[in-house]
Design a protein around this motif. Structure first.
Motif, PDB file in Angstrom:
ATOM      1  N   ALA A 405      13.608 -45.521 -29.347  1.00  0.00           N
ATOM      2  CA  ALA A 405      15.006 -45.601 -28.941  1.00  0.00           C
ATOM      3  C   ALA A 405      15.140 -46.262 -27.573  1.00  0.00           C
ATOM      4  CB  ALA A 405      15.634 -44.210 -28.929  1.00  0.00           C
ATOM      5  N   CYS A 409      17.151 -49.779 -26.729  1.00  0.00           N
ATOM      6  CA  CYS A 409      18.194 -49.891 -25.700  1.00  0.00           C
ATOM      7  C   CYS A 409      17.888 -51.034 -24.740  1.00  0.00           C
ATOM      8  CB  CYS A 409      18.324 -48.579 -24.942  1.00  0.00           C
ATOM      9  SG  CYS A 409      19.032 -47.222 -25.903  1.00  0.00           S
ATOM     10  N   ILE A 423      25.378 -48.886 -21.066  1.00  0.00           N
ATOM     11  CA  ILE A 423      24.652 -48.065 -22.044  1.00  0.00           C
ATOM     12  C   ILE A 423      24.055 -46.867 -21.315  1.00  0.00           C
ATOM     13  CG2 ILE A 423      22.746 -47.937 -23.683  1.00  0.00           C
ATOM     14  CD1 ILE A 423      23.120 -50.845 -24.306  1.00  0.00           C
ATOM     15  N   ARG A 425      21.775 -43.419 -21.627  1.00  0.00           N
ATOM     16  CA  ARG A 425      20.737 -42.857 -22.482  1.00  0.00           C
ATOM     17  C   ARG A 425      20.597 -41.354 -22.223  1.00  0.00           C
ATOM     18  NH1 ARG A 425      16.007 -47.511 -21.741  1.00  0.00           N
ATOM     19  NH2 ARG A 425      17.459 -49.268 -21.462  1.00  0.00           N
ATOM     20  N   LEU A 445      18.616 -47.987 -35.338  1.00  0.00           N
ATOM     21  CA  LEU A 445      19.039 -47.955 -33.943  1.00  0.00           C
ATOM     22  C   LEU A 445      19.681 -49.280 -33.528  1.00  0.00           C
ATOM     23  CD1 LEU A 445      15.948 -46.092 -32.465  1.00  0.00           C
ATOM     24  CD2 LEU A 445      18.298 -45.245 -32.459  1.00  0.00           C
ATOM     25  N   ILE A 449      23.606 -49.318 -32.294  1.00  0.00           N
ATOM     26  CA  ILE A 449      23.888 -49.639 -30.886  1.00  0.00           C
ATOM     27  C   ILE A 449      24.585 -50.990 -30.773  1.00  0.00           C
ATOM     28  CG2 ILE A 449      22.884 -49.947 -28.598  1.00  0.00           C
ATOM     29  CD1 ILE A 449      20.584 -48.123 -29.460  1.00  0.00           C
ATOM     30  N   VAL A 464      23.819 -43.292 -26.038  1.00  0.00           N
ATOM     31  CA  VAL A 464      22.778 -43.129 -27.054  1.00  0.00           C
ATOM     32  C   VAL A 464      22.061 -41.815 -26.785  1.00  0.00           C
ATOM     33  CG1 VAL A 464      20.713 -44.114 -28.115  1.00  0.00           C
ATOM     34  CG2 VAL A 464      22.492 -45.627 -27.214  1.00  0.00           C
ATOM     35  N   VAL A 477      25.132 -42.115 -31.549  1.00  0.00           N
ATOM     36  CA  VAL A 477      25.589 -43.303 -30.823  1.00  0.00           C
ATOM     37  C   VAL A 477      27.108 -43.197 -30.706  1.00  0.00           C
ATOM     38  CG1 VAL A 477      25.742 -45.810 -30.771  1.00  0.00           C
ATOM     39  CG2 VAL A 477      23.678 -44.706 -31.689  1.00  0.00           C
TER      40      VAL A 477
END
Length: 576
Positions: A405, A409, A423, A425, A445, A449, A464, A477
């Motif tokens: 993940a 990203c 974004i 996390r 993913l 995303i 995320v 998400v």
């Protein structure tokens, strides 16, 4: 029960109607105090209620109890306002309903009527007996109801005296090879009761022919289908044309083998078709039978019809998907192809000195980007095709989903920076390794995303998250983007479906992103949910088991569970 279920219902209905009319007249000319008026109404309406119960349930014992209760209330009310010399007559009238059950050879009905009448009589007697003017009408109402009921019952009994089940066969059995007919053949009287049934009852219903006599067949008809069953017999008895009807029946539970028939499992519900023929010609009825019915199992036919309907709907859906495919893919291919052709012609012009080196690099970069976009579309179509045909190369292996993940990203971070989207996390550091297909999880993913970044305006946020819940890894998400209208939520995940007006959309795409995610989640036996609303952002949640074995194929796409989000929730998410 007198004669049959229909006879019982007719007699009680007539008695109840007369009783209610008498109560209405009583209350119009007399003064009722306390609870006299409701007591008289309830008692007079009891026969109507018993008729409704008998018609609906096909059982007479509860109906006898209700009717007996009404007579008991009227008898007790009469005792408080009538002379003592009338008491023996009231006791005789009190026994009218149990006596009717005895004449009908109905033991359970006799017990039910006796208990109901005695309990009601004792309950009213123990309370303060009404003595007003309205209460004096109780005895006449009771006498009138009993008289009407007895008259109707006597008439129906005399009509039904000739429709008893015969001991010997009639000429029809000599002319028609009943034993050779695989379908169930039954003879019914004018009220719908079964007089005789063929031996095929064992194969169809798991019951002996004698078990269907009287109301035995009605008791096996599904309770929701009893009205159409009785109506069809009534229409056949009173008409000249055969009547066809389909309904459900319950098979008896027995130890007899079912001969491998799928629809003849003991205790199962079986769909049957009954053709009811009126009997009018001499020699073609069985001792007063009014209807001859032929019933056969149509469960297989109905199942086949349902399969055909399902196939038709699938074909229509496939045709709709094909139309969306042509409309969407042609649009997505035309744009980059036009760019490739146009800028290629500029680069190959006769006067290359008109283009600077910087402009040449820009055109080459546009051509390269358009080519990658075309390759992405083709790869997505290939992945979708492999998933739908079961040819996806599914290779589960242990790996860390948190690291996957994080790298995903990082991959999309540049695109998010260009779009002005942040974004965030929230990846749980204590996650165990998951046994799954690494490439499939990476694609899940990337698609989720990328979609979130694409549909989030500049200055928005994409979150995320990764965590554990109920022995499953949960991927979330969430974005603060434009959201999805409530009307489009049920169709999310359908191939080539794009929310909103396709011809006015400002974002490129084939509408296969969520569809591919559905298929990949289905390969892992996972679950998927989407919460969104117009202008309220979107949250997609995917739950995957910790271990996906090699035996998951073939698998269907995951079912998308949707939840509508109200726009007022958006500021709360933005401030969080």
């Amino acid at each position: 029960m007198v004669g049959s279920l229909a006879a019982f219902v007719s007699a009680r209905s007539a008695s109840g109607i007369v009783g209610l009319a008498s109560v209405a007249a009583c209350l119009a000319v007399s003064v009722a105090t306390g609870w006299t008026a409701p007591l008289l109404v309830v008692a007079a309406a009891a026969p109507c209620l018993s008729a409704a119960v008998a018609s609906r349930m096909g059982r007479s014992a509860p109906a006898y109890f209700i009717s007996g209760t009404g007579f008991g209330i009227l008898a007790a009310a009469s005792a408080g306002s009538s002379p003592l010399g009338l008491l023996p007559l009231l006791l005789v009238l009190l026994a009218a309903e149990p006596a009717d059950a005895l004449l009908s050879n109905h033991r359970r009905g006799f017990l039910a009527a006796s208990v109901g009448s005695m309990l009601a009589f004792a309950a009213v007697i123990s309370a303060a007996l009404p003595t007003d003017a309205a209460a004096s009408w109780a005895a006449p109402i009771l006498i009138l109801q009993v008289a009407v009921q007895a008259a109707v019952s006597a008439k129906l009994r005399s009509q039904g005296a000739t429709v008893r089940r015969p001991e010997r066969s009639s000429p029809i059995e000599d002319t028609v090879p009943i034993a050779a007919i695989g379908d169930l053949v039954t003879w019914h009287d004018a009220f719908g009761d079964v007089l005789r049934a063929s031996a095929a009852s064992g194969r169809l219903l798991g019951a002996a022919p004698r078990a269907l006599a009287g109301g035995g067949l009605l008791a096996r008809v599904h309770v929701s289908d009893r009205p159409i069953y009785l109506k069809s017999l009534s229409d056949a008895a009173n008409g000249v044309e055969p009547v066809r009807v389909e309904f459900r029946v319950h098979r008896d539970r027995s130890d007899e083998p079912d001969q491998g028939h799928a629809s003849r499992t003991s205790g199962a519900v079986v769909w049957v078709e009954m053709r009811a023929h009126p009997l009018r010609r001499p020699g073609h009825d069985q001792a007063g039978a009014a209807v001859l019915a032929v019933t056969r199992d149509v469960s297989d036919q109905r199942r086949h019809a349902e399969e055909l309907e399902t196939a038709r709907l699938e074909a229509e859906r496939a045709n709709e998907i094909k139309g969306r495919f042509l409309a969407t893919v042609s649009h997505e291919l035309r744009t980059p192809l036009n760019a490739i052709i146009g800028f290629s012609e500029l680069l190959s012009a006769d006067h290359p000195f008109l283009l600077t080196e910087e402009r040449r690099k820009e055109y080459a970069h546009i051509i390269r980007g358009s080519g990658h976009h075309l390759l992405e579309i083709v790869n997505t179509l290939l992945d979708m095709s492999k998933i739908e045909t079961g040819n996806f190369n599914f290779e589960p292996e242990p790996f860390g989903l948190r690291e996957l993940a994080a790298s995903t990203c990082d991959l999309i971070q540049l695109k998010a920076d260009e779009a002005g989207v942040r974004i965030e996390r929230r990846l749980d550091s204590g996650l165990p390794e998951i046994v799954a297909d690494r490439r499939a999880c990476r694609q899940i993913l990337i698609n989720l995303i990328s979609n979130a970044v694409k549909f989030t305006p500049r200055g928005g946020l994409v979150t995320v998250s990764l965590g554990m819940a109920d022995e499953e890894v949960v991927i979330g998400v969430a974005d603060t983007g434009i959201g999805i209208p409530e009307t489009d939520l049920p169709r999310l995940g359908d191939p080539f479906f794009q929310s909103g007006d396709v011809h006015r959309r400002s974002h490129e795409g084939t509408g296969l992103g969520l569809s591919v995610v559905r298929g990949l989640v289905g390969l892992h036996r996972g679950r998927m949910s989407i919460e969104s609303g117009s202008g309220a952002g979107t949250t997609v949640t995917v739950s995957l088991p910790l271990e996906a074995g090699d035996d998951v194929l073939p698998a269907k796409p995951a079912v998308v569970h949707t939840l509508t989000r109200l726009p007022v929730r958006q500021p709360e998410r933005m401030s969080a």
